[in-house]
Design a protein around this motif. Structure first.
Motif, PDB file in Angstrom:
ATOM      1  N   LEU A 154      -4.802 -57.230  -4.706  1.00  0.00           N
ATOM      2  CA  LEU A 154      -4.234 -56.206  -3.841  1.00  0.00           C
ATOM      3  C   LEU A 154      -3.300 -56.791  -2.789  1.00  0.00           C
ATOM      4  CD1 LEU A 154      -7.301 -53.851  -3.280  1.00  0.00           C
ATOM      5  CD2 LEU A 154      -5.474 -53.660  -4.970  1.00  0.00           C
ATOM      6  N   THR A 183       5.186 -50.486  -5.814  1.00  0.00           N
ATOM      7  CA  THR A 183       3.815 -49.974  -5.863  1.00  0.00           C
ATOM      8  C   THR A 183       3.316 -49.647  -4.463  1.00  0.00           C
ATOM      9  OG1 THR A 183       3.286 -51.192  -7.896  1.00  0.00           O
ATOM     10  CG2 THR A 183       1.436 -50.526  -6.503  1.00  0.00           C
ATOM     11  N   CYS A 184       3.562 -50.534  -3.498  1.00  0.00           N
ATOM     12  CA  CYS A 184       3.126 -50.275  -2.128  1.00  0.00           C
ATOM     13  C   CYS A 184       3.819 -49.047  -1.552  1.00  0.00           C
ATOM     14  CB  CYS A 184       3.407 -51.502  -1.258  1.00  0.00           C
ATOM     15  SG  CYS A 184       2.278 -52.893  -1.554  1.00  0.00           S
ATOM     16  N   LEU A 190       0.618 -56.842  -4.372  1.00  0.00           N
ATOM     17  CA  LEU A 190       1.229 -55.708  -5.047  1.00  0.00           C
ATOM     18  C   LEU A 190       2.728 -55.703  -4.764  1.00  0.00           C
ATOM     19  CD1 LEU A 190      -1.348 -52.870  -4.256  1.00  0.00           C
ATOM     20  CD2 LEU A 190      -1.073 -54.110  -6.410  1.00  0.00           C
TER      21      LEU A 190
END
Length: 225
Positions: free
Chosen positions: A154, A161-162, A157
Motif C-alpha cells: 500500500l 490508483t491513489c 501504489l
C-alpha cells in the motif's frame, strides 16, 4: 428454490474468495493500513475481484473457514461497501461482463444475470435478478460474490490508483475522469473510457428519473481528451 446467482467475470472464471491465510490468532482487520485518510479511510481496506481494480470496503469480523494440510487457518471477511463504491463496482463489472447488468431502484441495486434463469427449473422464466439492499449503516454486500484481499504494498501504489481511491474516500466525488481512467486501466477486458462513462450516466439517470434532468446529469460529467 433456485440456487444463488453465480456472478462471474466475462471470462467465466469465478472470483477468488476474499480470505486471509494465517495461523492463530485470527487476523487483525483493524491493523492500520498506512495510507493517508484522504486516500483510504481508516476503517476500510482494499479488496478486488479477478481482473478488476481495488475498491475500499469495511471488512467485518474474521470468520474461521477451514484449515489446510499444513495446519494454517483460513479466515473469510465479508466486505461492506459504501454507496459510491458500490456504484463504481457496478459500473466496472457491467463494463467488463458480457452477462451482468445493473440498475438502481431507489437505494436498492438490481443485478441481472442474463446467463441464469429467474426460475432455475424453467428456461423460459427470464434472466435471474438479485436485489441488494443497504444495511443499517447504508453499506452494501454482494452475498454471492467472492472477493480477495490483494497482495499489494500500500505504500507504493501508483499515482492514478491513489487519485481514484482519494475520490472514493468521499461519498460524493466531484470529478469522475480519474475514476474513468482507473477503471479503463485496471479492468479486464479493458473497456474504452467511454464505456464506463456511458454506463454511469445510465445508472444515475434511471436511479432518479423524476429529478435528474439531462442538463443536471451532464453537468457532472467531464470529457477525456
Amino acid at each position: 428454490m433456485r440456487p444463488g446467482l453465480h456472478l462471474t467475470t466475462a471470462k467465466r472464471t469465478p472470483l477468488r474468495p476474499l480470505q486471509t491465510l494465517a495461523g492463530d490468532p485470527m487476523p487483525d482487520k483493524n491493523q492500520p493500513h498506512g495510507l493517508p485518510a484522504d486516500v483510504l479511510r481508516v476503517d476500510e481496506g482494499l479488496v478486488c475481484g479477478d481482473d478488476h481494480p481495488y475498491f475500499p470496503a469495511q471488512l467485518g469480523e474474521p470468520q474461521f473457514a477451514a484449515h489446510d494440510a499444513h495446519g494454517r487457518h483460513h479466515y473469510t471477511l465479508l466486505p461492506r461497501f459504501r454507496r459510491v463504491v458500490t456504484e463504481w463496482i457496478a459500473i466496472t463489472v457491467e463494463a467488463t461482463s458480457d452477462h451482468l447488468r445493473f440498475r438502481w431502484d431507489g437505494d436498492d441495486l438490481i443485478v441481472t444475470d442474463d446467463d441464469a434463469h429467474e426460475d432455475y427449473d424453467d428456461p423460459t422464466s427470464g434472466p435471474a435478478r438479485e436485489r441488494l439492499r443497504p444495511d443499517a449503516d447504508g453499506r452494501y454486500v454482494f452475498p454471492t460474490w467472492e472477493w480477495h484481499i490483494p497482495d499489494v504494498d500500500l505504500d507504493h501504489l501508483d499515482e492514478d490508483t491513489c487519485a481514484a481511491l482519494a475520490l472514493l474516500a468521499h461519498d460524493d466525488p466531484q470529478s469522475v475522469d480519474p475514476l474513468i481512467r482507473y477503471v479503463a486501466a485496471n479492468a479486464y477486458p479493458a473497456p474504452t473510457p467511454q464505456t464506463p462513462r456511458t454506463i454511469r450516466h445510465r445508472h444515475r439517470t434511471t436511479a432518479n428519473p423524476p429529478t435528474a434532468s439531462v442538463r443536471d446529469t451532464e453537468s457532472e460529467e467531464t470529457h477525456d481528451e
